[in-house]
Every structure is written in structure tokens, then in C-alpha cells.
Design a protein around this motif. Structure first.
Motif, short mmCIF file in Angstrom:
data_model
loop_
_atom_site.label_atom_id
_atom_site.label_comp_id
_atom_site.label_asym_id
_atom_site.label_seq_id
_atom_site.Cartn_x
_atom_site.Cartn_y
_atom_site.Cartn_z
N ASP A 189 13.62 2.76 -13.02
CA ASP A 189 14.62 3.78 -12.18
C ASP A 189 14.08 4.90 -11.41
N SER A 204 10.66 5.73 -11.55
CA SER A 204 8.95 5.77 -11.08
C SER A 204 8.13 6.59 -12.05
N LYS A 237 21.40 9.14 -14.44
CA LYS A 237 21.62 7.98 -13.94
C LYS A 237 23.16 7.65 -14.09
N THR A 270 16.25 6.27 -7.98
CA THR A 270 16.47 5.54 -6.49
C THR A 270 17.55 5.35 -5.96
N ASP A 271 18.71 5.63 -6.76
CA ASP A 271 19.97 5.32 -6.31
C ASP A 271 20.34 6.80 -5.53
#
Length: 201
Positions: free
Chosen positions: A59, A61, A110, A199-200
Motif C-alpha cells: 500500500d 511502497s 489506511k 496509494t489511495d
């Protein structure tokens, strides 16, 4: 399993400090096993703290699974040294804890985000998804909250605990993120800048 892994790890260090090398090595092996989970097959490393680290690394990196693995190896080498290196094992535990704090801080970020933005096509809250992400995020937070900075942990506990609210309020993700950014040491020497970018977002 993470809590029991820690139990065996600290017992291993205590055995090393008492000069009981064989016991220290065996307990460190158990520490690693309960952290990693099943070693081979289709479920290798899944449903475990190591599995969570692998997912969050994807998620964000990052490479906290690798750092935790390196800490495990360093601790085992210290346990196998002659004479046994209890200080080295303690240092390895510190590095392991830093990787764990990083992973579970990532998970808190997250899932607070995903729960907050869970919407249906008509713009209303998707309560099923919200509840699932909320439960996951809060549970992950609690896995490592004892290592978090006490003020930060108290803030997240008060604001993110599902027992304290009916829904995730708007802006909570940003508030948690901001609180992490203003905390010099999130826990175990972790700083927010180490986490990478989800990434979201």
C-alpha cells in the motif's frame, strides 16, 4: 499472535541475560514463528503480523516486512553468538518494534481513510464498508498502540474507537495524519515521514 510473539521474544532476551543460550535460541525461534505464521504452502505468511506488513508495504511502497525480517535474523545471530549477546538481541527487538509501529501506523491511516470515504453511488455512506474498514483499522491500531507515543495513542483511542461514535466523522483521517506528523516520535523511534504515501490518497 503478535502479542504472544512478543512474549516469547522478551522471554528469549531474559533467558539470554541469565546465560541460558539454548533456551534463548528456542524462544527466539518461537518469537519469529508466531510473528511470521505458516512458513510454506498457499498460506505462507498470511493471517499474521508479517502478512499485515507485506500488505501495508504494498500500500505504501515501504519495506517494513524486510526490516522486521532483518531484525529477526540479527536477534537470532546474537542469540547464537559465543558468548550469547543479550544486548544485541535487545537492539534487534528495538528494530523489530520500530518496523511494527510503522506498519500498524500505516494500517491506522489506511483504514481510517477508507472508512471515512466509503460512499454509495448516491453519495450516502456505505455503512457496511465503513463498518468493515473501521473495525479493521481500529483493531490494527490496538495491535501496536502500546508502543505508540501515549498522547498520540490516547487521541486515536478517543477518536477512532467504534464504541465512541456511530460513524467515522468527516476529517478524522486528516486529524490522525496531522497528529502523527506533529508527534516527533510516534513510538519506538518512528517518524511519520517514514511511512510513505498510501496509494489511495
Amino acid at each position: 499472535t503478535l502479542a504472544f510473539a512478543w512474549t516469547q521474544g522478551f522471554k528469549s532476551i531474559a533467558a539470554a541475560e541469565a546465560g541460558n543460550a539454548d533456551e534463548a535460541i528456542a524462544l527466539w525461534d518461537e518469537f519469529a514463528a508466531y510473528w511470521f505464521g505458516q512458513f510454506d504452502g498457499d498460506n505462507a505468511g498470511k493471517s499474521s503480523a508479517a502478512g499485515v506488513q507485506s500488505s501495508r508495504d504494498s500500500d505504501f511502497s515501504s519495506n517494513y516486512l524486510g526490516k522486521a525480517t532483518d531484525a529477526m535474523k540479527a536477534g537470532l545471530m546474537a542469540a547464537q553468538a559465543t558468548p550469547i549477546d543479550a544486548a544485541g538481541m535487545t537492539a534487534a527487538m528495538g528494530d523489530f518494534n520500530k518496523a511494527i509501529v510503522s506498519t500498524f501506523a500505516q494500517a491506522t491511516l489506511k483504514y481510517s481513510w477508507q472508512g471515512e470515504v466509503a460512499k454509495l453511488d448516491d453519495g450516502s455512506t456505505d455503512t457496511v464498508t465503513e463498518d468493515k474498514k473501521w473495525a479493521e483499522g481500529y483493531t490494527y491500531f490496538r495491535c501496536a498502540s502500546g508502543l505508540f507515543d501515549p498522547t498520540l495513542a490516547a487521541f486515536i483511542e478517543a477518536e477512532f474507537n467504534p464504541l465512541n461514535a456511530e460513524t467515522i466523522r468527516d476529517g478524522l483521517f486528516c486529524e490522525i495524519d496531522a497528529k502523527m506528523r506533529e508527534t516527533a516520535d510516534i513510538g519506538a523511534g518512528v517518524v511519520n515521514a517514514d511511512h510513505g504515501l498510501f496509494t489511495d490518497t
